[in-house]
Scaffold this motif. Structure first.
Motif, PDB file in Angstrom:
ATOM      1  N   GLY A 113       0.796  -1.219   0.000  1.00  4.51           N
ATOM      2  CA  GLY A 113       0.000   0.000   0.000  1.00  4.51           C
ATOM      3  C   GLY A 113       0.825   1.263   0.000  1.00  4.51           C
ATOM      4  O   GLY A 113       0.459   2.266  -0.625  1.00  4.51           O
ATOM      5  N   SER A 114       1.967   1.245   0.689  1.00  3.80           N
ATOM      6  CA  SER A 114       2.769   2.456   0.856  1.00  3.80           C
ATOM      7  C   SER A 114       3.538   2.853  -0.399  1.00  3.80           C
ATOM      8  O   SER A 114       4.171   3.904  -0.430  1.00  3.80           O
TER       9      SER A 114
ATOM     10  N   GLU B 119      -1.892   7.242  -1.132  1.00  2.00           N
ATOM     11  CA  GLU B 119      -3.311   6.916  -1.063  1.00  2.00           C
ATOM     12  C   GLU B 119      -4.197   8.157  -1.071  1.00  2.00           C
ATOM     13  O   GLU B 119      -5.333   8.113  -1.563  1.00  2.00           O
TER      14      GLU B 119
ATOM     15  N   TRP C 201      -2.767  -2.021   1.605  1.00  2.00           N
ATOM     16  CA  TRP C 201      -3.115  -0.723   2.154  1.00  2.00           C
ATOM     17  C   TRP C 201      -1.961  -0.183   2.980  1.00  2.00           C
ATOM     18  O   TRP C 201      -1.189  -0.945   3.559  1.00  2.00           O
ATOM     19  N   GLU C 202      -1.843   1.151   3.033  1.00  2.00           N
ATOM     20  CA  GLU C 202      -0.787   1.732   3.874  1.00  2.00           C
ATOM     21  C   GLU C 202      -1.020   1.366   5.335  1.00  2.00           C
ATOM     22  O   GLU C 202      -0.077   1.112   6.076  1.00  2.00           O
ATOM     23  N   ASN C 203      -2.284   1.340   5.754  1.00  2.00           N
ATOM     24  CA  ASN C 203      -2.637   0.902   7.105  1.00  2.00           C
ATOM     25  C   ASN C 203      -3.441  -0.382   6.998  1.00  2.00           C
ATOM     26  O   ASN C 203      -4.472  -0.415   6.334  1.00  2.00           O
ATOM     27  N   GLU C 204      -2.953  -1.432   7.639  1.00  2.00           N
ATOM     28  CA  GLU C 204      -3.661  -2.711   7.621  1.00  2.00           C
ATOM     29  C   GLU C 204      -3.891  -3.198   9.047  1.00  2.00           C
ATOM     30  O   GLU C 204      -2.936  -3.399   9.785  1.00  2.00           O
TER      31      GLU C 204
ATOM     32  N   PRO D 243      -7.327  -1.312   7.330  1.00  2.00           N
ATOM     33  CA  PRO D 243      -7.409   0.076   6.869  1.00  2.00           C
ATOM     34  C   PRO D 243      -7.950   1.043   7.914  1.00  2.00           C
ATOM     35  O   PRO D 243      -8.905   0.728   8.629  1.00  2.00           O
TER      36      PRO D 243
ATOM     37  N   SER E 106      -6.897   5.089   4.126  1.00  2.00           N
ATOM     38  CA  SER E 106      -7.113   3.726   3.609  1.00  2.00           C
ATOM     39  C   SER E 106      -8.575   3.333   3.765  1.00  2.00           C
ATOM     40  O   SER E 106      -9.179   2.754   2.851  1.00  2.00           O
TER      41      SER E 106
END
Length: 330
Positions: free
Chosen positions: A239-240, A244, A264-267, A269, A273
């Motif tokens: 994701g990063s 996003e 996703w950048e944050n998992e 999300p 995200s």
């Protein structure tokens, strides 16, 4: 032999083979309670000390210098997966800690998911499915990928597998990588170009590069503004690698047609995200690229063999920091 703590949510659970191989060789495994995962740094260091851990099987958890210091020299961190962006490899090497990974185990699984997502977003399959489950009978107009231009960014193992699968579907493929492959260049209807041409001309763009300092947010507003309003973006890498916020801006304003995102950048999300997940022109999946029975089997086996080989003074096949082997005197 050794004490092994398993931080990965899937190792030895979804498919038990890797766990069985280690136990057969006399290694003792410790599994934190499922509802505690993922563990933070403090909990990991406490468990390393409590159980005198020699090896860590890691999934998405961040392996920090503090964790590596607690683990100690002449130990091993075995990644249950291909991406190494969550492990401080430089510090591990400095600390004489081996880091292994499973770079070939999930290639087909991720490549197949990528092609599946391309077809899903082109034919609006998820929308049609949920419409019928809601009791509706509605026609959804989609697009064929036949004759379309597909841009593939990254021609490593997974990118190559995606190209091979798409090659039989009568599409034209534009590819980009910092290193070109003669094998890929020789394929019919496949052409190496620069990023600008991929984003300008492609109907579908799929991303397959590792997350490094050089690729962090390598795809952003400058790239998305080149895309046609009818084109789609697919990401099954990390994701990063994508900005996003920029992607959300272009999707929410319909400046690009849609996206299918497995990473996703944050998992799980959160923040931007989570906003992407809710867009009606996004197909979201929860990082399931490697989640096939076959891929998890291969990942578990390769992980287990890395640990077994290491403690038998045999160089693991998939050693990410080979300098450690020299430093340890082998």
């Amino acid at each position: 032999m050794s004490n092994v703590i398993t931080l990965s949510r899937s190792f030895g659970k979804l498919v038990s083979f890797g766990k069985e191989v280690l136990e057969k060789e006399g290694h003792k495994l410790f599994f934190p309670p499922e509802d505690c995962l993922p563990l933070d740094e403090k909990r990991i260091t406490n468990l390393i000390q409590k159980f005198n851990i020699d090896a860590i099987v890691v999934g998405a958890e961040r392996i920090t210098p503090n964790i590596l210091d607690t683990l100690g020299s002449r130990k091993i961190v075995a990644k249950h997966g291909a991406g190494l962006d969550n492990i401080d490899i430089r510090y591990a090497t400095k600390s004489n800690i081996a880091v292994t990974f499973t770079p070939e185990a999930n290639v087909q699984a991720v490549a197949e998911l990528t092609v599946g997502l391309i077809l899903c977003i082109a034919r609006r399959i998820p929308k049609a499915c949920f419409s019928m489950k809601n009791g509706d009978w509605e026609y959804f107009m989609g697009k064929e990928i036949y004759g379309k231009i597909i841009g593939v960014i990254g021609t490593g193992k997974i990118g190559k597998a995606v190209i091979q699968k798409l090659s039989g579907m009568n599409v034209n493929i534009l590819v980009y990588d910092i290193v070109t492959s003669k094998e890929i260049s020789s394929l019919q209807n496949v052409k190496y170009v620069d990023l600008k041409e991929i984003f300008t001309n492609s109907d579908f763009i799929t991303l397959h590069v590792p997350l490094t300092q050089n690729t962090y947010r390598m795809i952003g507003e400058n790239e998305f503004k080149l895309m046609k309003a009818s084109s789609y973006f697919i990401n099954t890498s990390r994701g990063s690698i994508v900005d996003e916020l920029a992607l959300y801006k272009f999707l929410s304003s319909k400046k690009i047609a849609g996206a299918a995102l497995d990473v996703w950048e944050n998992e799980p999300p959160k923040s931007i995200s989570a906003k992407l997940v809710k867009l009606d022109n996004v197909i979201p999946t929860p990082h399931i690229g490697a989640y096939t029975e076959e891929a998890i089997y291969r990942m578990g086996h390769q992980c287990a063999m890395s640990i077994i080989d290491f403690f038998n003074n045999k160089k693991p096949k998939y050693l990410a920091n080979p300098d450690v082997w020299k430093n340890l005197g082998y």
